[in-house]
Motif scaffolding. Structure first.
Motif, PDB file in Angstrom:
ATOM      1  N   SER A 205       1.941   1.401 -13.071  1.00 39.89           N
ATOM      2  CA  SER A 205       0.907   1.111 -12.073  1.00 39.89           C
ATOM      3  C   SER A 205       0.149   2.395 -11.772  1.00 39.89           C
ATOM      4  O   SER A 205       0.654   3.502 -11.978  1.00 39.89           O
ATOM      5  CB  SER A 205       1.517   0.544 -10.779  1.00 39.89           C
ATOM      6  OG  SER A 205       2.386   1.496 -10.189  1.00 39.89           O
ATOM      7  N   ALA A 206      -1.088   2.240 -11.324  1.00 39.06           N
ATOM      8  CA  ALA A 206      -1.912   3.388 -10.945  1.00 39.06           C
ATOM      9  C   ALA A 206      -2.803   2.976  -9.785  1.00 39.06           C
ATOM     10  O   ALA A 206      -3.383   1.889  -9.789  1.00 39.06           O
ATOM     11  CB  ALA A 206      -2.758   3.877 -12.122  1.00 39.06           C
ATOM     12  N   THR A 207      -2.883   3.854  -8.791  1.00 40.34           N
ATOM     13  CA  THR A 207      -3.743   3.637  -7.632  1.00 40.34           C
ATOM     14  C   THR A 207      -4.675   4.835  -7.513  1.00 40.34           C
ATOM     15  O   THR A 207      -4.224   5.979  -7.596  1.00 40.34           O
ATOM     16  CB  THR A 207      -2.916   3.490  -6.349  1.00 40.34           C
ATOM     17  OG1 THR A 207      -1.984   2.416  -6.509  1.00 40.34           O
ATOM     18  CG2 THR A 207      -3.811   3.195  -5.156  1.00 40.34           C
ATOM     19  N   ALA A 208      -5.962   4.569  -7.341  1.00 41.49           N
ATOM     20  CA  ALA A 208      -6.943   5.654  -7.328  1.00 41.49           C
ATOM     21  C   ALA A 208      -7.998   5.414  -6.258  1.00 41.49           C
ATOM     22  O   ALA A 208      -8.175   4.297  -5.763  1.00 41.49           O
ATOM     23  CB  ALA A 208      -7.607   5.773  -8.701  1.00 41.49           C
ATOM     24  N   THR A 209      -8.710   6.498  -5.932  1.00 46.02           N
ATOM     25  CA  THR A 209      -9.836   6.428  -5.007  1.00 46.02           C
ATOM     26  C   THR A 209     -11.061   7.022  -5.690  1.00 46.02           C
ATOM     27  O   THR A 209     -11.013   8.149  -6.183  1.00 46.02           O
ATOM     28  CB  THR A 209      -9.548   7.185  -3.704  1.00 46.02           C
ATOM     29  OG1 THR A 209      -8.384   6.643  -3.082  1.00 46.02           O
ATOM     30  CG2 THR A 209     -10.727   7.071  -2.746  1.00 46.02           C
ATOM     31  N   ALA A 210     -12.144   6.237  -5.707  1.00 44.74           N
ATOM     32  CA  ALA A 210     -13.424   6.684  -6.250  1.00 44.74           C
ATOM     33  C   ALA A 210     -14.486   6.548  -5.162  1.00 44.74           C
ATOM     34  O   ALA A 210     -14.187   6.115  -4.035  1.00 44.74           O
ATOM     35  CB  ALA A 210     -13.792   5.857  -7.473  1.00 44.74           C
ATOM     36  N   ALA A 211     -15.724   6.900  -5.484  1.00 39.58           N
ATOM     37  CA  ALA A 211     -16.798   6.793  -4.497  1.00 39.58           C
ATOM     38  C   ALA A 211     -16.990   5.350  -4.047  1.00 39.58           C
ATOM     39  O   ALA A 211     -17.389   5.092  -2.907  1.00 39.58           O
ATOM     40  CB  ALA A 211     -18.093   7.341  -5.094  1.00 39.58           C
ATOM     41  N   SER A 212     -16.678   4.408  -4.944  1.00 39.30           N
ATOM     42  CA  SER A 212     -16.848   2.992  -4.610  1.00 39.30           C
ATOM     43  C   SER A 212     -15.692   2.426  -3.789  1.00 39.30           C
ATOM     44  O   SER A 212     -15.763   1.298  -3.318  1.00 39.30           O
ATOM     45  CB  SER A 212     -16.988   2.184  -5.902  1.00 39.30           C
ATOM     46  OG  SER A 212     -15.846   2.363  -6.732  1.00 39.30           O
ATOM     47  N   GLY A 213     -14.625   3.211  -3.625  1.00 45.37           N
ATOM     48  CA  GLY A 213     -13.498   2.735  -2.840  1.00 45.37           C
ATOM     49  C   GLY A 213     -12.178   2.878  -3.578  1.00 45.37           C
ATOM     50  O   GLY A 213     -12.075   3.550  -4.605  1.00 45.37           O
ATOM     51  N   ARG A 214     -11.169   2.183  -3.078  1.00 45.78           N
ATOM     52  CA  ARG A 214      -9.821   2.252  -3.629  1.00 45.78           C
ATOM     53  C   ARG A 214      -9.651   1.184  -4.704  1.00 45.78           C
ATOM     54  O   ARG A 214     -10.125   0.054  -4.566  1.00 45.78           O
ATOM     55  CB  ARG A 214      -8.802   2.047  -2.497  1.00 45.78           C
ATOM     56  CG  ARG A 214      -7.352   2.292  -2.878  1.00 45.78           C
ATOM     57  CD  ARG A 214      -6.493   2.114  -1.626  1.00 45.78           C
ATOM     58  NE  ARG A 214      -5.074   2.239  -1.902  1.00 45.78           N
ATOM     59  CZ  ARG A 214      -4.401   3.388  -1.897  1.00 45.78           C
ATOM     60  NH1 ARG A 214      -5.067   4.514  -1.642  1.00 45.78           N
ATOM     61  NH2 ARG A 214      -3.105   3.430  -2.147  1.00 45.78           N
ATOM     62  N   VAL A 215      -8.966   1.538  -5.789  1.00 48.39           N
ATOM     63  CA  VAL A 215      -8.765   0.610  -6.895  1.00 48.39           C
ATOM     64  C   VAL A 215      -7.367   0.818  -7.462  1.00 48.39           C
ATOM     65  O   VAL A 215      -6.822   1.929  -7.405  1.00 48.39           O
ATOM     66  CB  VAL A 215      -9.824   0.815  -8.007  1.00 48.39           C
ATOM     67  CG1 VAL A 215      -9.723   2.204  -8.620  1.00 48.39           C
ATOM     68  CG2 VAL A 215      -9.705  -0.237  -9.075  1.00 48.39           C
ATOM     69  N   SER A 216      -6.752  -0.247  -7.987  1.00 49.00           N
ATOM     70  CA  SER A 216      -5.426  -0.137  -8.576  1.00 49.00           C
ATOM     71  C   SER A 216      -5.334  -0.976  -9.837  1.00 49.00           C
ATOM     72  O   SER A 216      -6.032  -1.984  -9.965  1.00 49.00           O
ATOM     73  CB  SER A 216      -4.346  -0.558  -7.572  1.00 49.00           C
ATOM     74  OG  SER A 216      -4.522  -1.913  -7.217  1.00 49.00           O
ATOM     75  N   VAL A 217      -4.481  -0.558 -10.769  1.00 50.94           N
ATOM     76  CA  VAL A 217      -4.239  -1.291 -12.016  1.00 50.94           C
ATOM     77  C   VAL A 217      -2.748  -1.265 -12.280  1.00 50.94           C
ATOM     78  O   VAL A 217      -2.007  -0.420 -11.767  1.00 50.94           O
ATOM     79  CB  VAL A 217      -4.999  -0.654 -13.208  1.00 50.94           C
ATOM     80  CG1 VAL A 217      -6.498  -0.816 -13.063  1.00 50.94           C
ATOM     81  CG2 VAL A 217      -4.625   0.813 -13.357  1.00 50.94           C
ATOM     82  N   GLU A 218      -2.274  -2.210 -13.102  1.00 53.20           N
ATOM     83  CA  GLU A 218      -0.874  -2.241 -13.488  1.00 53.20           C
ATOM     84  C   GLU A 218      -0.738  -3.024 -14.782  1.00 53.20           C
ATOM     85  O   GLU A 218      -1.674  -3.707 -15.217  1.00 53.20           O
ATOM     86  CB  GLU A 218      -0.015  -2.870 -12.399  1.00 53.20           C
ATOM     87  CG  GLU A 218      -0.352  -4.306 -12.103  1.00 53.20           C
ATOM     88  CD  GLU A 218       0.528  -4.896 -11.014  1.00 53.20           C
ATOM     89  OE1 GLU A 218       0.519  -6.133 -10.879  1.00 53.20           O
ATOM     90  OE2 GLU A 218       1.211  -4.136 -10.309  1.00 53.20           O
ATOM     91  N   GLY A 219       0.423  -2.879 -15.429  1.00 55.94           N
ATOM     92  CA  GLY A 219       0.638  -3.593 -16.681  1.00 55.94           C
ATOM     93  C   GLY A 219       1.977  -3.278 -17.297  1.00 55.94           C
ATOM     94  O   GLY A 219       2.816  -2.586 -16.712  1.00 55.94           O
ATOM     95  N   GLY A 220       2.194  -3.780 -18.514  1.00 56.97           N
ATOM     96  CA  GLY A 220       3.417  -3.550 -19.252  1.00 56.97           C
ATOM     97  C   GLY A 220       3.138  -2.773 -20.523  1.00 56.97           C
ATOM     98  O   GLY A 220       2.074  -2.142 -20.671  1.00 56.97           O
ATOM     99  N   PHE A 221       4.093  -2.819 -21.462  1.00 60.82           N
ATOM    100  CA  PHE A 221       3.999  -2.004 -22.662  1.00 60.82           C
ATOM    101  C   PHE A 221       4.112  -2.841 -23.923  1.00 60.82           C
ATOM    102  O   PHE A 221       5.035  -3.652 -24.065  1.00 60.82           O
ATOM    103  CB  PHE A 221       5.073  -0.922 -22.662  1.00 60.82           C
ATOM    104  CG  PHE A 221       4.848   0.121 -21.613  1.00 60.82           C
ATOM    105  CD1 PHE A 221       4.135   1.272 -21.908  1.00 60.82           C
ATOM    106  CD2 PHE A 221       5.311  -0.064 -20.314  1.00 60.82           C
ATOM    107  CE1 PHE A 221       3.897   2.226 -20.922  1.00 60.82           C
ATOM    108  CE2 PHE A 221       5.080   0.881 -19.334  1.00 60.82           C
ATOM    109  CZ  PHE A 221       4.366   2.032 -19.635  1.00 60.82           C
ATOM    110  N   ALA A 222       3.149  -2.641 -24.803  1.00 60.42           N
ATOM    111  CA  ALA A 222       3.189  -3.298 -26.096  1.00 60.42           C
ATOM    112  C   ALA A 222       3.846  -2.384 -27.100  1.00 60.42           C
ATOM    113  O   ALA A 222       3.782  -1.150 -26.981  1.00 60.42           O
ATOM    114  CB  ALA A 222       1.759  -3.620 -26.552  1.00 60.42           C
ATOM    115  N   ALA A 223       4.513  -2.976 -28.092  1.00 64.23           N
ATOM    116  CA  ALA A 223       5.105  -2.175 -29.155  1.00 64.23           C
ATOM    117  C   ALA A 223       4.000  -1.618 -30.032  1.00 64.23           C
ATOM    118  O   ALA A 223       3.041  -2.324 -30.353  1.00 64.23           O
ATOM    119  CB  ALA A 223       6.066  -3.017 -29.972  1.00 64.23           C
ATOM    120  N   SER A 224       4.086  -0.373 -30.438  1.00 62.24           N
ATOM    121  CA  SER A 224       3.068   0.238 -31.287  1.00 62.24           C
ATOM    122  C   SER A 224       3.107  -0.396 -32.660  1.00 62.24           C
ATOM    123  O   SER A 224       4.143  -0.823 -33.142  1.00 62.24           O
ATOM    124  CB  SER A 224       3.308   1.739 -31.419  1.00 62.24           C
ATOM    125  OG  SER A 224       4.572   1.978 -32.024  1.00 62.24           O
ATOM    126  N   GLY A 225       1.910  -0.474 -33.290  1.00 62.06           N
ATOM    127  CA  GLY A 225       1.828  -1.011 -34.637  1.00 62.06           C
ATOM    128  C   GLY A 225       1.922  -2.521 -34.670  1.00 62.06           C
ATOM    129  O   GLY A 225       2.040  -3.100 -35.733  1.00 62.06           O
TER     130      GLY A 225
END
Length: 225
Positions: A205-225
């Motif tokens: 997960s990631a939470t950030a602040t930009a000029a437009s406001g607060r934003v967050s993203v999250e996810g899982g992991f895919a196997a490479s290849g």
């Protein structure tokens, strides 16, 4: 061999030697001399005139051949400009709301004893605050062996611990620092039990602040290849 042919060759060589030694040789005059020398040497019946570019290419080749035979270094008469540098764009992942998007993948250099989980964040605007967290499920003998990020180390605080069945890595942007727009990688490294490890329970997960406001993203992991 002696005779008129030899005299013509010697005269031609002398003129080419003189032309090659000049600081700024007159290429057009040199090529004209070669053409006249070839005509004077007698090379069969006259042929129909060739297009200008053909005559230049042929005469240039003759100049190069004679100078190389005489021990001189010849630079190419015509060269292509160096090819323009190209950048290769990769296909972006799904767009999340706001300036931030993300993806997670198990690094292709992982092996049966060790793995690395990569979080890629792409932001289209500068971030004045950012916290990134990687949670690796405790599937057996999972222990941290290190971590890194493509942004400057001194811009972040970092901690790793184990909690609620997860090995947890956390990067936090220091106050007063800024993450510029671009694509950035955060990676956690760890040992695990021998064999192929299932990353299906890992999350980020990631939470950030930009000029437009607060934003967050999250996810899982895919196997490479």
């Amino acid at each position: 061999m002696t005779g008129p042919r030899r005299d013509v060759d010697d005269g031609l060589r002398a003129r080419l030697h003189e032309a090659a030694g000049a600081h700024r040789p007159d290429r057009a005059r040199m090529l004209a001399r070669v053409e006249r020398g070839m005509t004077a040497g007698g090379r069969g019946p006259a042929r129909p005139p060739l297009p200008g570019w053909v005559r230049v290419a042929g005469a240039t080749a003759a100049v190069a051949g004679v100078l190389v035979a005489g021990g001189y270094t010849v630079a190419p008469a015509v060269r292509d400009d160096a090819p323009a540098q190209r950048s290769v764009a990769t296909s972006p992942g799904p767009r999340e709301p706001g300036p931030l998007r993300s993806s997670g993948v198990v690094d292709p250099h992982s092996n049966e004893f060790w793995a690395q989980s990569n979080i890629t964040l792409e932001t289209s605007a500068p971030l004045t605050a950012l916290t990134v967290e990687l949670r690796v499920a405790q599937t057996g003998s999972v222990t941290s062996t290190g971590a890194w990020r493509s942004l400057p180390e001194e811009d972040f605080t970092f901690a790793v611990d184990e909690r609620d069945g997860f090995l947890r890595y956390r990067w936090r942007l220091k106050p007063g620092r800024t993450v510029p727009a671009g694509e950035w990688v955060f990676a956690g490294q760890y040992n695990h039990e021998r064999g192929g490890r299932d990353a299906g329970g890992d999350r980020y997960s990631a939470t950030a602040t930009a000029a437009s406001g607060r934003v967050s993203v999250e996810g899982g992991f895919a196997a490479s290849g």
